[in-house]
Design a protein around this motif. Structure first.
Motif, PDB file in Angstrom:
ATOM      1  N   LYS A 230       0.971  -1.036   0.150  1.00 14.81           N
ATOM      2  CA  LYS A 230      -0.041  -0.049   0.114  1.00 14.81           C
ATOM      3  C   LYS A 230       0.860   1.273   0.042  1.00 14.81           C
ATOM      4  N   ILE A 231       0.967   1.929  -0.902  1.00 15.37           N
ATOM      5  CA  ILE A 231       1.737   3.154  -1.283  1.00 15.37           C
ATOM      6  C   ILE A 231       0.755   4.500  -1.587  1.00 15.37           C
ATOM      7  N   VAL A 232       1.471   5.481  -0.756  1.00 13.23           N
ATOM      8  CA  VAL A 232       0.697   6.738  -1.057  1.00 13.23           C
ATOM      9  C   VAL A 232       1.694   7.579  -2.255  1.00 13.23           C
ATOM     10  N   GLY A 233       1.014   8.042  -3.115  1.00  8.31           N
ATOM     11  CA  GLY A 233       1.627   8.521  -4.284  1.00  8.31           C
ATOM     12  C   GLY A 233       0.935   8.458  -5.671  1.00  8.31           C
ATOM     13  N   PRO A 234       1.622   9.417  -6.581  1.00 13.36           N
ATOM     14  CA  PRO A 234       0.883   9.567  -7.763  1.00 13.36           C
ATOM     15  C   PRO A 234       1.085   8.090  -8.612  1.00 13.36           C
ATOM     16  N   GLU A 235      -0.306   7.474  -9.051  1.00 13.06           N
ATOM     17  CA  GLU A 235      -0.604   6.143  -9.476  1.00 13.06           C
ATOM     18  C   GLU A 235       0.476   5.792 -10.661  1.00 13.06           C
ATOM     19  N   GLU A 236       0.738   6.617 -11.681  1.00 13.42           N
ATOM     20  CA  GLU A 236       1.371   6.342 -12.823  1.00 13.42           C
ATOM     21  C   GLU A 236       2.968   6.340 -12.473  1.00 13.42           C
ATOM     22  N   GLU A 237       3.250   7.442 -11.889  1.00  9.97           N
ATOM     23  CA  GLU A 237       4.809   7.609 -11.307  1.00  9.97           C
ATOM     24  C   GLU A 237       5.041   6.360 -10.594  1.00  9.97           C
ATOM     25  N   VAL A 238       4.219   6.046  -9.451  1.00  4.08           N
ATOM     26  CA  VAL A 238       4.781   4.705  -8.574  1.00  4.08           C
ATOM     27  C   VAL A 238       4.948   3.522  -9.556  1.00  4.08           C
ATOM     28  N   LEU A 239       3.753   3.325 -10.344  1.00  2.00           N
ATOM     29  CA  LEU A 239       3.991   2.082 -11.240  1.00  2.00           C
ATOM     30  C   LEU A 239       5.093   2.047 -11.925  1.00  2.00           C
ATOM     31  N   LYS A 240       5.478   3.193 -12.528  1.00  2.30           N
ATOM     32  CA  LYS A 240       6.745   3.250 -13.345  1.00  2.30           C
ATOM     33  C   LYS A 240       7.790   3.016 -12.516  1.00  2.30           C
ATOM     34  N   GLY A 255      -6.070  -2.191  -6.190  1.00  2.00           N
ATOM     35  CA  GLY A 255      -7.256  -1.501  -5.377  1.00  2.00           C
ATOM     36  C   GLY A 255      -6.765  -0.139  -5.019  1.00  2.00           C
ATOM     37  N   LYS A 256      -8.091   0.615  -4.919  1.00  2.00           N
ATOM     38  CA  LYS A 256      -7.866   2.013  -4.323  1.00  2.00           C
ATOM     39  C   LYS A 256      -8.693   2.233  -3.255  1.00  2.00           C
ATOM     40  N   ARG A 257      -8.233   3.019  -1.985  1.00  2.00           N
ATOM     41  CA  ARG A 257      -9.327   3.188  -0.897  1.00  2.00           C
ATOM     42  C   ARG A 257      -9.668   4.643  -0.987  1.00  2.00           C
ATOM     43  N   ASP A 258     -10.690   4.940  -0.335  1.00  3.29           N
ATOM     44  CA  ASP A 258     -11.166   6.491  -0.303  1.00  3.29           C
ATOM     45  C   ASP A 258      -9.673   7.333   0.162  1.00  3.29           C
ATOM     46  N   THR A 259      -9.149   6.687   1.070  1.00  4.04           N
ATOM     47  CA  THR A 259      -7.724   7.608   1.482  1.00  4.04           C
ATOM     48  C   THR A 259      -7.110   7.526   0.368  1.00  4.04           C
ATOM     49  N   ASP A 260      -5.706   8.120   0.596  1.00  8.39           N
ATOM     50  CA  ASP A 260      -4.959   8.264  -0.977  1.00  8.39           C
ATOM     51  C   ASP A 260      -4.013   7.451  -1.280  1.00  8.39           C
ATOM     52  N   ILE A 262      -2.921   3.681  -2.500  1.00  4.48           N
ATOM     53  CA  ILE A 262      -3.141   2.610  -3.514  1.00  4.48           C
ATOM     54  C   ILE A 262      -2.272   1.276  -3.395  1.00  4.48           C
ATOM     55  N   SER A 263      -3.223   0.115  -3.467  1.00  3.27           N
ATOM     56  CA  SER A 263      -2.742  -1.189  -3.190  1.00  3.27           C
ATOM     57  C   SER A 263      -2.171  -1.873  -4.639  1.00  3.27           C
ATOM     58  N   TYR A 264      -0.848  -2.258  -4.469  1.00  2.00           N
ATOM     59  CA  TYR A 264      -0.247  -2.885  -5.690  1.00  2.00           C
ATOM     60  C   TYR A 264       0.085  -4.343  -5.524  1.00  2.00           C
ATOM     61  N   LEU A 265      -0.191  -5.026  -6.503  1.00  5.41           N
ATOM     62  CA  LEU A 265       0.348  -6.574  -6.181  1.00  5.41           C
ATOM     63  C   LEU A 265       1.720  -6.533  -7.006  1.00  5.41           C
ATOM     64  N   LEU A 266       2.668  -7.000  -6.047  1.00  4.48           N
ATOM     65  CA  LEU A 266       4.058  -7.066  -6.640  1.00  4.48           C
ATOM     66  C   LEU A 266       4.395  -8.540  -6.805  1.00  4.48           C
ATOM     67  N   GLU A 267       5.047  -9.051  -7.952  1.00  5.71           N
ATOM     68  CA  GLU A 267       5.660 -10.216  -7.886  1.00  5.71           C
ATOM     69  C   GLU A 267       7.225 -10.012  -8.383  1.00  5.71           C
ATOM     70  N   LYS A 285      11.735   8.810  -3.028  1.00  6.14           N
ATOM     71  CA  LYS A 285      10.807   9.555  -3.838  1.00  6.14           C
ATOM     72  C   LYS A 285       9.864  10.303  -2.851  1.00  6.14           C
ATOM     73  N   GLY A 286       9.871   9.841  -1.372  1.00 11.82           N
ATOM     74  CA  GLY A 286       8.887  10.667  -0.656  1.00 11.82           C
ATOM     75  C   GLY A 286       7.615   9.918  -0.749  1.00 11.82           C
ATOM     76  N   TRP A 287       7.399   8.893  -1.087  1.00 15.64           N
ATOM     77  CA  TRP A 287       6.384   8.284  -1.309  1.00 15.64           C
ATOM     78  C   TRP A 287       6.005   7.055  -0.073  1.00 15.64           C
ATOM     79  N   PRO A 288       5.111   7.405   0.906  1.00  9.99           N
ATOM     80  CA  PRO A 288       4.995   6.436   2.111  1.00  9.99           C
ATOM     81  C   PRO A 288       4.528   5.087   1.764  1.00  9.99           C
ATOM     82  N   LEU A 289       5.251   4.290   2.187  1.00 12.50           N
ATOM     83  CA  LEU A 289       4.800   2.859   2.021  1.00 12.50           C
ATOM     84  C   LEU A 289       4.119   2.408   3.291  1.00 12.50           C
ATOM     85  N   ILE A 290       2.637   2.401   3.359  1.00 10.18           N
ATOM     86  CA  ILE A 290       2.040   2.339   4.860  1.00 10.18           C
ATOM     87  C   ILE A 290       1.509   0.816   4.916  1.00 10.18           C
ATOM     88  N   GLY A 291       1.789   0.121   4.083  1.00 10.41           N
ATOM     89  CA  GLY A 291       1.493  -1.523   4.426  1.00 10.41           C
ATOM     90  C   GLY A 291       2.226  -2.445   3.320  1.00 10.41           C
TER      91      GLY A 291
END
Ligand code: ADP
Ligand code: MG
Length: 326
Positions: A230-240, A255-260, A262-267, A285-291
């Motif tokens: 679960k990462i807080v940050g701009p989706e496209e950039e985070v994915l890249k 998945g996206k929650r109503d908070t900011d 976004i959940s990513y599945l990583l392999e 990058k200053g994107w918090p990893l919250i889970g």
């Protein structure tokens, strides 16, 4: 301690058990893993002499179950899929009844009390079985298997229908019993055998598809690991950034929650642990990893990989053969 050789059993034209062989050494806890309908219960019922096989042999501590069923059965304590509890009896009445049924010779009161203490049902020993919770009933089932102090214990899906806390208690109990007994534990839950067993025999459609030390099996099927981040940050950039991380096989939004966040599945790629580089890359990058959570391997994954590996091997053989013919 247990040796079964080429055991087969059909119901009509259904091959429930289709030529199974394995050994369980003294003191081992063997996990018998397979999906519903794989043939686990049929195999266990044959080992314990509840059901006769069409062919094949079962030996318990060197004794053939057909040649000397009484002696072989004395060495086995069995908890069937549906424990044969008499719910109108109290726990102690029932255990005393099973004691007589088994023709047990150990001092009755002392032996039954010891068992009740081991499986922690002494405080409910005067209660009617019908008034006990599912977890306690399962313990009574285990207690009846322990009567006569058999060398071998066979448990058929002992944690089915229990709540998570009861499951942990029963698993711990089985682990403890494993110190003094040889055990077969059947289950369709991978983490269960992972937690408890020394070795795993995997069965599917009446046949054995793997027989390995627990570690080796898990390593063989694990390969790449899946994580949910679960990462807080701009989706496209985070994915890249995620996809550009060394050792990453794939990254996708799940998945996206109503908070900011976004959940990513990583392999990750095989045998790569990406958790630390992931943390540092996101921090930079200053994107918090919250889970961050591991995705447990399911039985389906195991089968896909085991069967997939089998296919690879046959493909390999084929291509080699083809090469030689040219
Ligand atoms: P598991 O315990 O792994 O779920 P079982 O040993 O109970 O599998 O069943 C294996 C297969 O044999 C299943 O397809 C099941 O439907 C069939 N089977 C089991 N017992 C009987 C029976 N008494 N009569 C007919 N078919 C049976
Ligand atoms: Mg079963």
């Amino acid at each position: 301690m247990i040796e079964i050789t080429d055991v087969r059993k059909s119901f009509g034209d259904k091959h429930a058990v289709d030529g199974i062989s394995f050994r369980v050494e003294e003191g081992e806890i063997m996990g018998f893993l397979g999906p519903n309908g794989a043939g686990k219960s049929t195999t266990l019922n044959i080992i314990t002499g509840y059901l006769s096989a069409d062919s094949g042999t079962v030996k318990i501590d060197g004794t053939d179950i057909l040649a000397d069923p009484l002696k072989a059965k004395k060495d086995i304590g069995f908890l069937p899929e549906i424990p044969p509890l008499y719910t109108e009896m109290t726990v102690m009445e029932y255990l005393s009844f099973v004691y007589d049924l088994k023709g047990c010779r150990l001092p009755r009161r002392q032996h039954l009390k010891e068992i009740c203490e081991v499986v922690k049902i002494w405080d409910v020993s005067k209660r009617l079985i019908k008034n006990l919770s599912k977890g306690y009933r399962q313990r009574v089932g285990i207690a009846q298997a322990l009567i006569g102090n058999p060398k071998v214990l066979i448990f058929d899906e002992p944690t089915i229908g229990l709540d998570p806390r009861q499951i942990i208690e029963i698993r711990n109990l089985i682990k403890m019993l494993g110190k003094e007994h040889t055990i077969i534990l059947s289950t369709h839950i991978l983490p269960e055998v992972q937690a408890v067993c020394d070795r795993i025999v995997v069965i599917n459609k009446g046949r054995i598809v793997a027989n390995e030390k627990t570690e080796d099996l898990i390593n063989a099927v694990e390969g790449s690991r899946k994580l949910v981040a679960k990462i807080v940050g701009p989706e496209e950039e985070v994915l890249k950034a995620l996809r550009g991380l060394g050792g990453m096989k794939s990254a996708d939004v799940i998945g996206k929650r109503d908070t900011d966040s976004i959940s990513y599945l990583l392999e990750s790629q095989e045998r790569v642990d990406i958790r630390k580089p992931l943390f540092f890359a996101l921090a930079a990058k200053g994107w918090p990893l919250i889970g961050l959570e591991g995705v447990e391997l399911s039985l389906e994954d195991v089968f896909i990989r085991l069967v997939g590996k089998g296919n690879e091997k046959t493909e390999l053989k084929k291509s080699r053969k083809g090469g030689g013919n040219k």
